[in-house]
Design a protein around this motif. Sequence first.
Motif, PDB file in Angstrom:
ATOM      1  N   VAL A  37       0.859  -1.193   0.000  1.00 27.91           N
ATOM      2  CA  VAL A  37       0.000   0.000   0.000  1.00 27.91           C
ATOM      3  C   VAL A  37       0.889   1.235   0.000  1.00 27.91           C
ATOM      4  O   VAL A  37       2.063   1.169   0.351  1.00 27.91           O
ATOM      5  N   SER A  38       0.314   2.360  -0.371  1.00 31.58           N
ATOM      6  CA  SER A  38       1.118   3.572  -0.559  1.00 31.58           C
ATOM      7  C   SER A  38       1.688   4.155   0.739  1.00 31.58           C
ATOM      8  O   SER A  38       2.715   4.815   0.712  1.00 31.58           O
ATOM      9  N   ASP A  39       1.054   3.913   1.857  1.00 30.01           N
ATOM     10  CA  ASP A  39       1.536   4.507   3.110  1.00 30.01           C
ATOM     11  C   ASP A  39       2.178   3.465   4.028  1.00 30.01           C
ATOM     12  O   ASP A  39       2.072   3.528   5.246  1.00 30.01           O
ATOM     13  N   CYS A  40       2.866   2.515   3.450  1.00 31.74           N
ATOM     14  CA  CYS A  40       3.509   1.433   4.186  1.00 31.74           C
ATOM     15  C   CYS A  40       4.626   1.971   5.084  1.00 31.74           C
ATOM     16  O   CYS A  40       5.320   2.926   4.734  1.00 31.74           O
ATOM     17  N   VAL A  41       4.813   1.330   6.218  1.00 29.91           N
ATOM     18  CA  VAL A  41       5.906   1.641   7.127  1.00 29.91           C
ATOM     19  C   VAL A  41       6.970   0.562   6.921  1.00 29.91           C
ATOM     20  O   VAL A  41       6.666  -0.626   6.932  1.00 29.91           O
ATOM     21  N   GLY A  42       8.216   0.992   6.707  1.00 25.69           N
ATOM     22  CA  GLY A  42       9.273   0.029   6.432  1.00 25.69           C
ATOM     23  C   GLY A  42      10.623   0.518   6.880  1.00 25.69           C
ATOM     24  O   GLY A  42      10.738   1.282   7.843  1.00 25.69           O
ATOM     25  N   LEU A  43      11.640   0.083   6.173  1.00 25.43           N
ATOM     26  CA  LEU A  43      13.024   0.501   6.406  1.00 25.43           C
ATOM     27  C   LEU A  43      13.474   1.326   5.215  1.00 25.43           C
ATOM     28  O   LEU A  43      13.179   0.972   4.075  1.00 25.43           O
ATOM     29  N   ARG A  44      14.171   2.402   5.479  1.00 22.64           N
ATOM     30  CA  ARG A  44      14.658   3.247   4.396  1.00 22.64           C
ATOM     31  C   ARG A  44      16.084   3.695   4.721  1.00 22.64           C
ATOM     32  O   ARG A  44      16.422   3.916   5.880  1.00 22.64           O
ATOM     33  N   PRO A  45      16.900   3.873   3.677  1.00 22.80           N
ATOM     34  CA  PRO A  45      18.262   4.346   3.935  1.00 22.80           C
ATOM     35  C   PRO A  45      18.256   5.832   4.286  1.00 22.80           C
ATOM     36  O   PRO A  45      17.538   6.623   3.680  1.00 22.80           O
ATOM     37  N   GLY A  46      19.047   6.181   5.279  1.00 28.70           N
ATOM     38  CA  GLY A  46      19.215   7.585   5.636  1.00 28.70           C
ATOM     39  C   GLY A  46      20.302   8.220   4.793  1.00 28.70           C
ATOM     40  O   GLY A  46      20.905   7.568   3.925  1.00 28.70           O
ATOM     41  N   ASP A  47      20.574   9.475   5.041  1.00 23.93           N
ATOM     42  CA  ASP A  47      21.627  10.184   4.312  1.00 23.93           C
ATOM     43  C   ASP A  47      22.991   9.512   4.487  1.00 23.93           C
ATOM     44  O   ASP A  47      23.865   9.633   3.637  1.00 23.93           O
ATOM     45  N   ASP A  48      23.164   8.786   5.600  1.00 25.03           N
ATOM     46  CA  ASP A  48      24.420   8.095   5.867  1.00 25.03           C
ATOM     47  C   ASP A  48      24.457   6.695   5.256  1.00 25.03           C
ATOM     48  O   ASP A  48      25.426   5.964   5.425  1.00 25.03           O
ATOM     49  N   GLY A  49      23.378   6.285   4.553  1.00 24.62           N
ATOM     50  CA  GLY A  49      23.320   4.971   3.925  1.00 24.62           C
ATOM     51  C   GLY A  49      22.835   3.862   4.835  1.00 24.62           C
ATOM     52  O   GLY A  49      22.635   2.737   4.399  1.00 24.62           O
ATOM     53  N   VAL A  50      22.655   4.161   6.126  1.00 21.03           N
ATOM     54  CA  VAL A  50      22.189   3.160   7.084  1.00 21.03           C
ATOM     55  C   VAL A  50      20.672   3.053   6.992  1.00 21.03           C
ATOM     56  O   VAL A  50      19.966   4.071   7.016  1.00 21.03           O
ATOM     57  N   PHE A  51      20.177   1.827   6.881  1.00 13.53           N
ATOM     58  CA  PHE A  51      18.733   1.614   6.858  1.00 13.53           C
ATOM     59  C   PHE A  51      18.195   1.707   8.279  1.00 13.53           C
ATOM     60  O   PHE A  51      18.775   1.152   9.211  1.00 13.53           O
ATOM     61  N   ARG A  52      17.080   2.436   8.406  1.00 10.74           N
ATOM     62  CA  ARG A  52      16.417   2.593   9.700  1.00 10.74           C
ATOM     63  C   ARG A  52      14.916   2.449   9.500  1.00 10.74           C
ATOM     64  O   ARG A  52      14.402   2.710   8.411  1.00 10.74           O
ATOM     65  N   VAL A  53      14.230   2.060  10.581  1.00  4.74           N
ATOM     66  CA  VAL A  53      12.774   1.934  10.500  1.00  4.74           C
ATOM     67  C   VAL A  53      12.149   3.320  10.398  1.00  4.74           C
ATOM     68  O   VAL A  53      12.657   4.288  10.975  1.00  4.74           O
ATOM     69  N   ASP A  54      11.040   3.391   9.647  1.00  9.08           N
ATOM     70  CA  ASP A  54      10.300   4.646   9.530  1.00  9.08           C
ATOM     71  C   ASP A  54       9.713   5.048  10.877  1.00  9.08           C
ATOM     72  O   ASP A  54       9.697   6.223  11.228  1.00  9.08           O
ATOM     73  N   ALA A  55       9.185   4.073  11.589  1.00  5.35           N
ATOM     74  CA  ALA A  55       8.555   4.334  12.881  1.00  5.35           C
ATOM     75  C   ALA A  55       8.686   3.095  13.742  1.00  5.35           C
ATOM     76  O   ALA A  55       8.382   1.988  13.295  1.00  5.35           O
ATOM     77  N   VAL A  56       9.168   3.267  14.982  1.00  7.21           N
ATOM     78  CA  VAL A  56       9.290   2.145  15.908  1.00  7.21           C
ATOM     79  C   VAL A  56       7.905   1.612  16.247  1.00  7.21           C
ATOM     80  O   VAL A  56       7.642   0.417  16.191  1.00  7.21           O
ATOM     81  N   PHE A  57       7.018   2.502  16.599  1.00  5.03           N
ATOM     82  CA  PHE A  57       5.627   2.147  16.882  1.00  5.03           C
ATOM     83  C   PHE A  57       4.747   2.988  15.967  1.00  5.03           C
ATOM     84  O   PHE A  57       4.415   4.125  16.299  1.00  5.03           O
ATOM     85  N   PRO A  58       4.404   2.435  14.791  1.00  2.00           N
ATOM     86  CA  PRO A  58       3.586   3.211  13.849  1.00  2.00           C
ATOM     87  C   PRO A  58       2.296   3.674  14.505  1.00  2.00           C
ATOM     88  O   PRO A  58       1.631   2.916  15.209  1.00  2.00           O
ATOM     89  N   GLU A  59       1.993   4.947  14.307  1.00  2.00           N
ATOM     90  CA  GLU A  59       0.798   5.522  14.921  1.00  2.00           C
ATOM     91  C   GLU A  59      -0.454   5.066  14.189  1.00  2.00           C
ATOM     92  O   GLU A  59      -0.472   4.913  12.978  1.00  2.00           O
ATOM     93  N   SER A  60      -1.478   4.838  14.973  1.00  2.00           N
ATOM     94  CA  SER A  60      -2.789   4.535  14.408  1.00  2.00           C
ATOM     95  C   SER A  60      -3.785   5.443  15.110  1.00  2.00           C
ATOM     96  O   SER A  60      -3.472   6.094  16.098  1.00  2.00           O
ATOM     97  N   SER A  61      -4.975   5.482  14.575  1.00  2.00           N
ATOM     98  CA  SER A  61      -6.007   6.307  15.193  1.00  2.00           C
ATOM     99  C   SER A  61      -7.305   5.517  15.193  1.00  2.00           C
ATOM    100  O   SER A  61      -7.459   4.562  14.425  1.00  2.00           O
TER     101      SER A  61
END
Length: 178
Positions: A37-61
């Motif tokens: 889906v378009s708003d998926c939470v995952g891992l992405r590379p930062g400016d330093d090339g290290v992959f990090r999670v988008d959100a530790v605890f993705p927010e929901s409502s």
Amino acid sequence: MTDPATRDILLTFEHARSRLFGRLEGLTDAEYHWEPVSDCVGLRPGDDGVFRVDAVFPESSPDAPDPVTTIAWRIWHIGNLCLRGYVIYFFDDAPEFGDRDAWPGTAKEGLQALAEDWEHFTSRLAALDDERLLAPIGMGPAESTYTYLKLALHALVEVSHHGGEIGLLRDLYIRQGV
């Protein structure tokens, strides 16, 4: 091992490990990072090339469903947040975490990290005897209510919950466009 509760929880962990890692055989980098889906939470590379999670605890409502997370995020959650994170309760010599949000950016390296976290957690669990397994943890936020057994069972809940979701995501990935 003469301690039946410790033996049984370790056997259960081994069964869960075998099923999860069997289900992850052949995982590709494309599947690892697939965003259904378009708003998926995952891992992405930062400016330093290290992959990090988008959100530790993705927010929901209350008005929206919980976010969908990638296989990479779920593997990170099981390995880093749960298994590696729970080790701090077992012994004083818990490893330093460094960047808690960092995780390997490839499927192969992510699975290796998960395997290492799994081995470290279960080796700590194996070092407990039944008396300690059933004793209160006595530290941190779980100080008064959690036993080591309850913590281990919670880790199994997380493994089964996210492991099942990983399996479903793999099934959906394979069937894209069918």
